[in-house]
Motif scaffolding. Structure first.
Motif, mmCIF file in Angstrom:
data_model
loop_
_atom_site.group_PDB
_atom_site.id
_atom_site.type_symbol
_atom_site.label_atom_id
_atom_site.label_comp_id
_atom_site.label_asym_id
_atom_site.label_seq_id
_atom_site.Cartn_x
_atom_site.Cartn_y
_atom_site.Cartn_z
ATOM 1 N N GLN A 268 0.845 -1.192 0.000
ATOM 2 C CA GLN A 268 0.000 0.000 0.000
ATOM 3 C C GLN A 268 0.887 1.250 0.000
ATOM 4 O O GLN A 268 2.081 1.187 0.330
ATOM 5 C CB GLN A 268 -0.882 0.019 1.260
ATOM 6 C CG GLN A 268 -1.738 -1.225 1.448
ATOM 7 C CD GLN A 268 -2.870 -1.300 0.460
ATOM 8 O OE1 GLN A 268 -3.512 -0.304 0.161
ATOM 9 N NE2 GLN A 268 -3.129 -2.497 -0.072
ATOM 10 N N ARG A 269 0.283 2.383 -0.359
ATOM 11 C CA ARG A 269 1.026 3.636 -0.226
ATOM 12 C C ARG A 269 1.464 3.808 1.220
ATOM 13 O O ARG A 269 0.704 3.498 2.138
ATOM 14 C CB ARG A 269 0.160 4.817 -0.653
ATOM 15 C CG ARG A 269 -0.065 4.940 -2.140
ATOM 16 C CD ARG A 269 -0.683 6.282 -2.490
ATOM 17 N NE ARG A 269 -2.031 6.433 -1.914
ATOM 18 C CZ ARG A 269 -2.680 7.602 -1.859
ATOM 19 N NH1 ARG A 269 -2.084 8.715 -2.289
ATOM 20 N NH2 ARG A 269 -3.894 7.663 -1.362
ATOM 21 N N VAL A 281 -6.330 9.800 0.992
ATOM 22 C CA VAL A 281 -6.516 8.461 1.543
ATOM 23 C C VAL A 281 -7.906 7.950 1.175
ATOM 24 O O VAL A 281 -8.905 8.665 1.292
ATOM 25 C CB VAL A 281 -6.361 8.513 3.077
ATOM 26 C CG1 VAL A 281 -6.871 7.221 3.705
ATOM 27 C CG2 VAL A 281 -4.904 8.754 3.450
ATOM 28 N N GLU A 286 -4.788 2.477 3.790
ATOM 29 C CA GLU A 286 -4.023 3.671 3.459
ATOM 30 C C GLU A 286 -4.055 4.671 4.605
ATOM 31 O O GLU A 286 -3.050 5.333 4.879
ATOM 32 C CB GLU A 286 -4.567 4.314 2.178
ATOM 33 C CG GLU A 286 -4.203 3.578 0.914
ATOM 34 C CD GLU A 286 -4.501 4.398 -0.331
ATOM 35 O OE1 GLU A 286 -4.007 4.008 -1.416
ATOM 36 O OE2 GLU A 286 -5.232 5.407 -0.232
ATOM 37 N N HIS A 290 -0.705 5.987 6.417
ATOM 38 C CA HIS A 290 -0.406 7.414 6.486
ATOM 39 C C HIS A 290 -0.081 7.819 7.925
ATOM 40 O O HIS A 290 0.925 8.488 8.191
ATOM 41 C CB HIS A 290 -1.589 8.229 5.959
ATOM 42 C CG HIS A 290 -1.282 9.685 5.820
ATOM 43 N ND1 HIS A 290 -2.271 10.655 5.730
ATOM 44 C CD2 HIS A 290 -0.098 10.358 5.789
ATOM 45 C CE1 HIS A 290 -1.713 11.846 5.637
ATOM 46 N NE2 HIS A 290 -0.398 11.697 5.670
#
Length: 402
Positions: A268-269, A281, A286, A290
């Protein structure tokens, strides 16, 4: 003509002998003069230089000694009263410590320190190692958790709605960094890190005040972070501060999501730069990544301060590798000492914002890459189901708060 030639030849021979003799005598006198004349005779002695730093402009002291003069005096007092550092007949403790801090802070060699402090190379070398030994003795007392029971929630988390109450049981972050290493040619291959230069891989843990709670130095640059991590955790003599039940460290994708160590969602990011420059998001995973990335950046920023203060870590001289390892630990000791005695230190202040300063060059200190996780979206081998469930719960809560 023949007689004249003989006389001329004899005259030339005598002249050359005379000239050569004068040159030899002059060379001998110069050699004798150099041997007998003291080398470091400047009127501006090391003692005067230290007096100027500690009584003069505050910014100059911060620039040269990398700490406030009050903190420096406290350091000298601690090293002399508790950790065995003693003055010599010619040098005070302040000058001895000043030479060491000048060396590691500015990344200079022995000859530069000789010229600045007006002492012989042997004196500089001996006193450098005396201070180094004292700092290593201090390391057990200063590189450790301030509250080994972790009974309270860190203020950094408690006072920020981005993290509280979701990460209330988090006690710090773990990561690795590469420090420049000078090694013999025969050892270069195993010390070459990911950037193609010789390094030692250093694993460290820190709290949310950017204070190191553990440092493991001396691994070759080619060693993988997960290998260092597993070795440290399994070594009963490592003095690693294991998290108590219910508490955990934040770790990145190169570490397992196991009991006591909360990792990100792989595939995932993740990194803040990606979120800052990309789409908002859109999923719980995510949202978790974050928040995790933002909170875990404390270890990257801590490495940033460490390397920004102590330039020797970027240009390590060819000491023995054992000494190079000690220098890394000593710099971490100085880092913690400054932080504990001056929370308003300008270098720490510059790295205090988790969302703002990740572009600073010091952030390259971490072994983390940039961009999304490059690993496939599958569990790390040995992932703990309880930690996976905790991660899912936090992800859902964080996403609901967006």
């Amino acid at each position: 003509m023949d007689i004249y030639s003989d006389v001329t030849e004899q005259f030339i021979i005598e002249e050359l002998a005379a000239i050569t003799g004068v040159a030899l005598v002059a060379a001998g006198e110069a050699m004798f003069h150099n041997q007998c004349t003291p080398c470091w005779t400047s009127w501006y002695t090391g003692h005067m230089y230290m007096t100027d730093l500690l009584r003069g402009n505050r910014k100059k002291c911060l620039s040269v000694l990398r700490m406030d003069r009050r903190v420096f005096r406290d350091l000298c007092s601690e090293l002399s009263t508790r950790y065995g550092l003693t003055p010599s007949r010619e040098l005070s403790v302040k000058e001895i410590v000043g030479m060491f801090v000048y060396t590691v802070g500015n990344g200079v060699g022995n000859r530069t320190v000789q010229d600045r402090f007006q002492h012989s190379g042997e004196t500089i070398h001996r006193q450098f190692h005396n201070v180094l030994s004292s700092l290593i003795r201090m390391s057990d007392d200063i590189i450790r958790p301030r509250d080994p029971t972790y009974s309270t929630v860190p203020k950094y988390i408690e006072e920020d709605d981005k993290y509280f109450p979701y990460f209330r049981d988090c006690i710090g972050a773990i990561d690795g960094t590469h420090i420049h290493a000078s090694v013999p040619n025969d050892d270069r291959t195993r010390f070459i890190g990911r950037k193609g230069v010789t390094t030692q891989n250093v694993m460290a843990a820190c709290d949310f005040d950017m204070i190191f709670t553990y440092v493991c130095a001396g691994w070759e640059g080619s060693a993988h972070d997960s290998r260092i991590f597993s070795t440290v955790l399994s070594n009963g003599n490592s003095k690693f501060p294991h998290p108590p039940p219910g508490k955990y460290y934040l770790v990145d994708s190169r570490y397992p999501n196991q009991s006591g160590y909360l990792a990100l969602y792989r595939g995932q990011r993740y990194h803040l730069e990606v979120f800052r420059n990309g789409l908002d998001v859109s999923t719980p995973r995510e949202a978790f990544n974050h928040a995790h990335s933002s909170l875990r950046s404390v270890i990257e920023r801590t490495f940033g301060v460490l390397k920004n203060k102590w330039h020797i870590l970027s240009t390590m001289p060819p000491y023995s590798f054992r000494t190079q390892v000690k220098i890394v630990v000593a710099c971490a000791v100085l880092h913690n000492f400054i932080r504990l005695h001056a929370m308003d230190d300008p270098d720490f202040t510059a790295y205090s914002d988790d969302d703002h300063n990740l572009h600073v060059s010091g952030m390259e200190a971490s072994t983390s890459g940039v961009g999304a996780s490059t690993s496939e979206d599958q569990p790390f081998i040995g992932e703990d189901l309880e930690m996976a469930a905790l991660r899912d719960m936090i992800a859902a809560e964080v996403f609901a708060s967006y």
